[in-house]
Every structure is written in C-alpha cells, then in structure tokens.
Design an enzyme around this catalytic site. Structure first.
Site, PDB file in Angstrom:
ATOM      1  NE  ARG A   1      -6.786  -4.108   1.745  1.00 40.13           N
ATOM      2  CZ  ARG A   1      -7.703  -5.026   1.992  1.00 40.13           C
ATOM      3  NH1 ARG A   1      -8.984  -4.766   1.736  1.00 40.13           N
ATOM      4  NH2 ARG A   1      -7.377  -6.208   2.501  1.00 40.13           N
TER       5      ARG A   1
ATOM      6  CB  CYS B   1      -0.901   0.003   1.243  1.00 46.20           C
ATOM      7  SG  CYS B   1      -1.796  -1.539   1.484  1.00 46.20           S
TER       8      CYS B   1
ATOM      9  CB  ILE C   1      12.873  -9.858 -19.012  1.00 44.95           C
ATOM     10  CG1 ILE C   1      13.807  -9.390 -17.905  1.00 44.95           C
ATOM     11  CG2 ILE C   1      11.436  -9.487 -18.705  1.00 44.95           C
ATOM     12  CD1 ILE C   1      13.902  -7.895 -17.804  1.00 44.95           C
TER      13      ILE C   1
ATOM     14  CG  ASN D   1       3.769   0.224   2.341  1.00 44.12           C
ATOM     15  OD1 ASN D   1       3.376  -0.693   1.646  1.00 44.12           O
ATOM     16  ND2 ASN D   1       4.889   0.880   2.085  1.00 44.12           N
TER      17      ASN D   1
ATOM     18  CD  GLU E   1       1.227  -8.333   2.732  1.00 43.46           C
ATOM     19  OE1 GLU E   1       0.622  -8.861   3.701  1.00 43.46           O
ATOM     20  OE2 GLU E   1       0.632  -7.864   1.737  1.00 43.46           O
TER      21      GLU E   1
END
Length: 628
Positions: free
Chosen positions: A50, A2, A291, A75, A77
């Site tokens: 969020r 967030c 990539i 913000n 985890e």
C-alpha cells in the site's frame, strides 16, 4: 497507489502458501511502502502493498466485505468513489471506511461486472467472490495501471501489478517470446498485448477476466471501447465551453487526496493547462516542479517559470544533465521488460524531484492522443490526401520504387525525409502509420535477424497490430483511425508504462486528468478540423485555454526532451555499441556482423542508428536481468 498480487487455483481449491504471496508482493514494495497484507483461503490468495492516499487509517488491504464473502486487492484510484458510494448507500449498503476500495466490494454485490461502467478512475484490481468461487480481474479503460498474469504448471493462475511480482513465484517458467522482441525492435517498447516472457499476458486496457472454479479460463472480455464514429453538432463556442467544463471536472476529481499533492510543469500546453485549472480550484498555492537541461533547444524552464509566476505556484526546478545514462540500470530494473523511450530518463528525474515534497502529482499525459497533438498526425493526414488521389495498384510500384532508390536522410527534419515519405505513400494507411510511429524500420530489422530466428517468427511482423487496429477502428476519417490505434497501442505500451514505472519506482502516484474517459469520449466526437487545423494539433483545446494561458505558450513549437543517444554512441557509449556485436544474448537472435556494421556506420557518421543501438542496449540489459 499500490502493488497487488495473487494466486488462484481454478481446478480445485489447493492450499496457497502465504510466504509465496508475500514474496510476490514484496518484489513490488516500491509501489506500496506504507503497508502490506496477505489473505488466503482454500484455493485463493491475495496480497497487497500500500501507498496510502485516501483514508490513511482505514484503507488497509486485502479488504473483506462484512460477511467475508468478498475480498479485494486494488491498485489505483476511483476518482468518483464518493458519487458511487452515495448511490450504493441509497440502495442500503453500509460502509465501514472512507476509502474508495470499499466501493468495489459493495459495487460488485450490487451490480457485478457492470459496476465497471460506473467507475471513473485508474485501476487494476482482483476481487474474489467466495459464493461464486470466482476471481474477477479488471483493468481501467486506458490501461493506466498494469496487470500481468500467467498460468503455471500446477494449473494455478498468478497475477501481479508488475512482471517482477510474477517472477518471484518459483513455478513461473522463464523463456523469451521472440515475437515480443520483434515488437520491441519495431516500436521501442513491448506492446500491451504481449510480454517478453513467454506465457505471461497483460490484461488489456478496458478488459476484464472472470474465472470460475471448475471451468476453463476464458479469454478476457472488453468492457469499454472508444468510438470515433459519432460527431457532435454543437457550435464551436459551445464545444469550447463543454471542453473546459470536462477539463475542470477531471482536474477537480484528481485533486482529492489525504496526502500532499502537486503537479509536473513542463511549460507546455498540457501541463500548463492542468496547473491553471488546479490553481483555479485550489485555496492554496499549487506545488509544481520542473526539470531543466543545459541544452538551450530542449530547456523549457523559462516557460515553466512564467506559468508558475502567473498562477503563483510553489515552484521548484532542478537542472539535469542530458548525459544521464547512469540511470540506465535503474530503469532496466524498474521496467522489467526492455523500454527504449529515452525520455524515461527525464521522467524518472522529475518524479524523483516531485516525491521530495508530494505523494501525488498531476501530469498532462493523454492530450496528444485525445486531441491529435503529435506532429505525425499532420503528416499522416497529408499523406492520406495523396493516397486518395491514386489507387494502391499505382501507388505501390511508383512510390515504392522511388523510395527504394532515394537516399536515406535520418539527419533531416521529417518533411525533408523524402525516402520515408515515398515509402509511406507506397503502403496502405495502417502500414505507413506503423512505420511513422516505429523506431527501427522493417528493412533494417530484416537485416539484423538470424535466419533461424526469422524462421521461428514465421512471417510475423510488428506492424500488423497497427494495420488491424486502423482497419477495424470505429472511425470515419484517417485522423480518427490513427488516434484510435495510438490509444490502443502507443498510449498503454509507451506513455502510460513510462509514467507508471518511473513514478512507482520512487513511490509517487501520478494522475492524468486529461485521460478522464468522459473528456476523451467527448474529444472523439469532435470534427477532425477542431482537433487538427492549419497544421496545428489540439486546435480547439488551445483555443479554449486562451483565457488561461498566453498565446506564445499555447502556440509555440512543441519541444519535449530528446535524449542525445546518437551523440552518446559516438562518444561515451561508443565502446558499448561495439560490444553489442559480441553479446551472447543478442547473438542468439541477431547476426553479429550486422550488429557490428550498425555500430561502425553510426560511429563513422555514415548513418544515424542511435535509437536502434539504444534499443539493442536496453534489450541486452533487460534480457540478462530477466533470464540470466
């Protein structure tokens, strides 16, 4: 994942304008496209954007406690939130949601600032306690998640995840910080303990700030540090088993999500190891992405494909042009401050590819710093052995004079750059290592600065932060001190800033299992010989992963993607390099004649100033965007 923002009046409870809060949050909408919220009370306002990852229906923020006395905007985890939640529930806490955010509210009520020690995660959050009339700002151990703050002319304190959130507040004064420009020229990024906008600060990694109304704003307090001074006595076989268990636990924790999850896969040791452990822990095919580049020396797709086939992942690849400088303006907007690690171009593209199918991606970042994976550690250890043979009083004049006389050879491999090695041997360890991790050497910076700007700097030198960090490191060996300094400066300033801004620019959450604090603390106890042996970095980690990965993957030379900026400034961007000498922005700090000579010498092949020219281009574009 967030974006957060807020305003706090520490002197007396003046009203907070919700519209200003909303503007600060919306400037970071890319960090949280799934929802937003604003909460205000006398003297305080919190805002949130969020990106829903856990408890999609119940994790809205700002989140209030049942009695309304505590409010948090968060913000990041908390990976072990279920474990902490169970401990709090046993103490009588009643939870209304299944989100990790609510753990912070109950954790504060139970333990206050000490709750940080129980959290395993990446986070930056603000928690307001109405009873104490206090605002608590905290940042995770390594600085995975950013937090900027500043005090304004009206006495208020404002904060936001990204600098652009602060810039949305009309009272923030915009003026450049000259020492931050010196830092940027030295290292290619603005370090985590300073900011290009004067008066703006970043809460340091592993620190918190507790502000109480009616009291002066204190300095941030460190709540965590990494200690290299203790050594394990376990045998190598036991160490390998402990290491793998730490890695397995770190990966499993970071696989908890209520949204699609995958991994970046380069085909190198770190990302391959993470994917192997994800496949071991998952009941379904892991989603991976890579990539590639149409430059054989830098294209790792074949290695990534082998790992994908070995672990039956759902794998996608995409070819990216190495001449991808069209992304420059996108990156300038994403980073706010100038950022000259050109691998950000490739990182942005792989985040873009991942976001097409997943919302969370695990990366291999952090292992090089924790387990001594960079080649520069090998050179530093060798130079330290030479330094140990001769006193500084003898080394400085002998090697210093030889280094000054020896021709510069930027084109040569590092072991053949005798000038760099001789100058390094003349210096003390911290100074030499700072030069090794730097981009534009001190002698060249001295030629660029105008006399007036040099006087303003007052003798300030960017290398000082590395000298101090290595001198004060809780470490017994040279390798320990170098790793400690990198974890304090290079990791949050370059590596974690790069992955945070590029992933958040496309609304992707990146998680770094190899930066689990328990794993890194364990790595710090290992003898230096288990981290770096026979010229091989990450030795014990590679040895432990032999049961998962082929030897030619584990022990192949490190590739990485080196953006061809030197070629760009002799080709497509040659005119851009010439224009730098006429930039009114750069001309206020640097000698135009020196800038012109830099571009001419590079274009003619007399020297390789590609990385410095890239720095100057990014600085010019960032300053124009920030200050107009």
């Amino acid at each position: 994942m967030c974006g957060i923002a807020g305003v706090f009046h520490p002197d007396f409870p003046k009203p907070v304008d919700p519209a200003r809060l909303r503007a600060m949050a919306d400037a970071q909408a890319h960090r949280g496209p799934d929802g937003s919220g604003v909460w205000t009370a006398p003297g305080i306002g919190l805002a949130h954007r969020r990106l829903a990852i856990i408890d999609l229906g119940g994790g809205a923020q700002p989140m209030l406690s049942d009695d309304g006395a505590l409010v948090v905007t968060f913000n990041g985890e908390i990976y072990n939130f279920q474990e902490v939640r169970a401990e709090l529930a046993a103490k009588g806490a009643v939870f209304r949601t299944n989100s990790d955010t609510e753990v912070l509210l109950h954790g504060w009520a139970a333990w206050g600032p000490a709750m940080l020690d129980r959290l395993n995660g990446m986070f930056a959050f603000a928690l307001y306690d109405d009873r104490a009339k206090s605002l608590f700002l905290a940042r995770d151990r390594f600085g995975v998640k950013p937090l900027h703050y500043a005090t304004l002319s009206d006495g208020s304190l404002i904060f936001a995840s990204e600098l652009k959130g602060l810039l949305a507040h009309p009272l923030l004064r915009r003026a450049p910080e000259l020492s931050a420009i010196e830092d940027f020229l030295a290292f290619g990024y603005v370090p985590d303990d300073t900011c290009l906008v004067a008066g703006v600060k970043k809460l340091p990694a592993g620190h918190f700030l507790l502000i109480e109304r009616g009291k002066p704003i204190p300095a941030p307090r460190q709540w965590w540090d990494l200690d290299f001074s203790r050594r394990t006595r376990a045998k190598p076989a036991a160490i390998e088993e402990q290491l793998l268990e730490h890695m397995r636990a770190a990966v499993r924790l970071r696989m908890i999500a209520d949204v699609p999850l995958g991994a970046f896969l380069s085909g190198g040791v770190d990302s391959s190891g993470v994917v192997a452990l994800m496949a071991e822990a998952s009941r379904r095919a892991v989603k991976t992405c890579t990539i590639g580049f149409d430059l054989p020396d830098h294209d790792e797709r074949s290695y990534a494909t082998r790992i994908a086939e070995r672990f039956a992942t759902e794998h996608r690849t995409r070819l990216v042009s190495p001449d991808d400088f069209a992304l420059v303006d996108t990156l300038v907007a994403a980073f706010d401050e100038p950022f000259a690690d050109a691998s950000a171009l490739a990182t942005y593209r792989v985040c873009e590819l991942a976001r097409e199918q997943v919302t969370v991606a695990l990366s291999g970042d952090g292992a090089d710093e924790a387990f001594a994976g960079y080649r520069r550690y090998r050179f530093h250890a060798a130079e330290e052995r030479v330094r140990g043979l001769l006193p500084q009083a003898l080394r400085a004049p002998v090697f210093g004079r030889l280094g000054a006389l020896y021709p510069k050879a930027d084109w040569a491999p590092r072991p053949l750059r005798a000038k760099t090695t001789l100058l390094g041997l003349a210096a003390e360890a911290g100074e030499a290592y700072a030069r090794a991790v730097g981009v534009t050497r001190p002698e060249l910076r001295a030629q660029l600065w105008r006399e007036g700007a040099r006087r303003q700097l007052g003798g300030y030198r960017a290398e000082g932060r590395y000298v101090q960090a290595m001198r004060n490191a809780p470490a017994d060996e040279p390798l320990d001190a170098a790793q400690y300094a990198d974890i304090k400066h290079w990791l949050p300033g370059d590596i974690l800033t790069k992955i945070d801004r590029t992933s958040m620019a496309v609304s992707l959450e990146a998680r770094e299992p190899l930066l689990d604090y328990r794993l890194v603390e364990f790595a710090a106890t290992l003898p230096a010989s288990l981290r770096l042996r026979g010229g091989q970095g990450k030795w014990v980690m590679k040895h432990a992963l032999e049961r998962y990965l082929p030897r030619d993957i584990l022990y192949r030379p490190k590739m990485g993607f080196v953006t061809p900026v030197s070629a760009w400034f002799r080709g497509t961007l040659a005119d851009e390099a010439a224009l730098l000498a006429r930039s009114p922005v750069l001309g206020s700090w640097f000698e135009p004649a020196a800038l012109e000579r830099l571009a001419q010498d590079h274009r003619a092949g007399r020297a390789d100033h590609g990385r410095t020219l890239w720095q100057l281009l990014m600085l010019d574009k960032s300053v124009r965007r920030l200050f107009g």
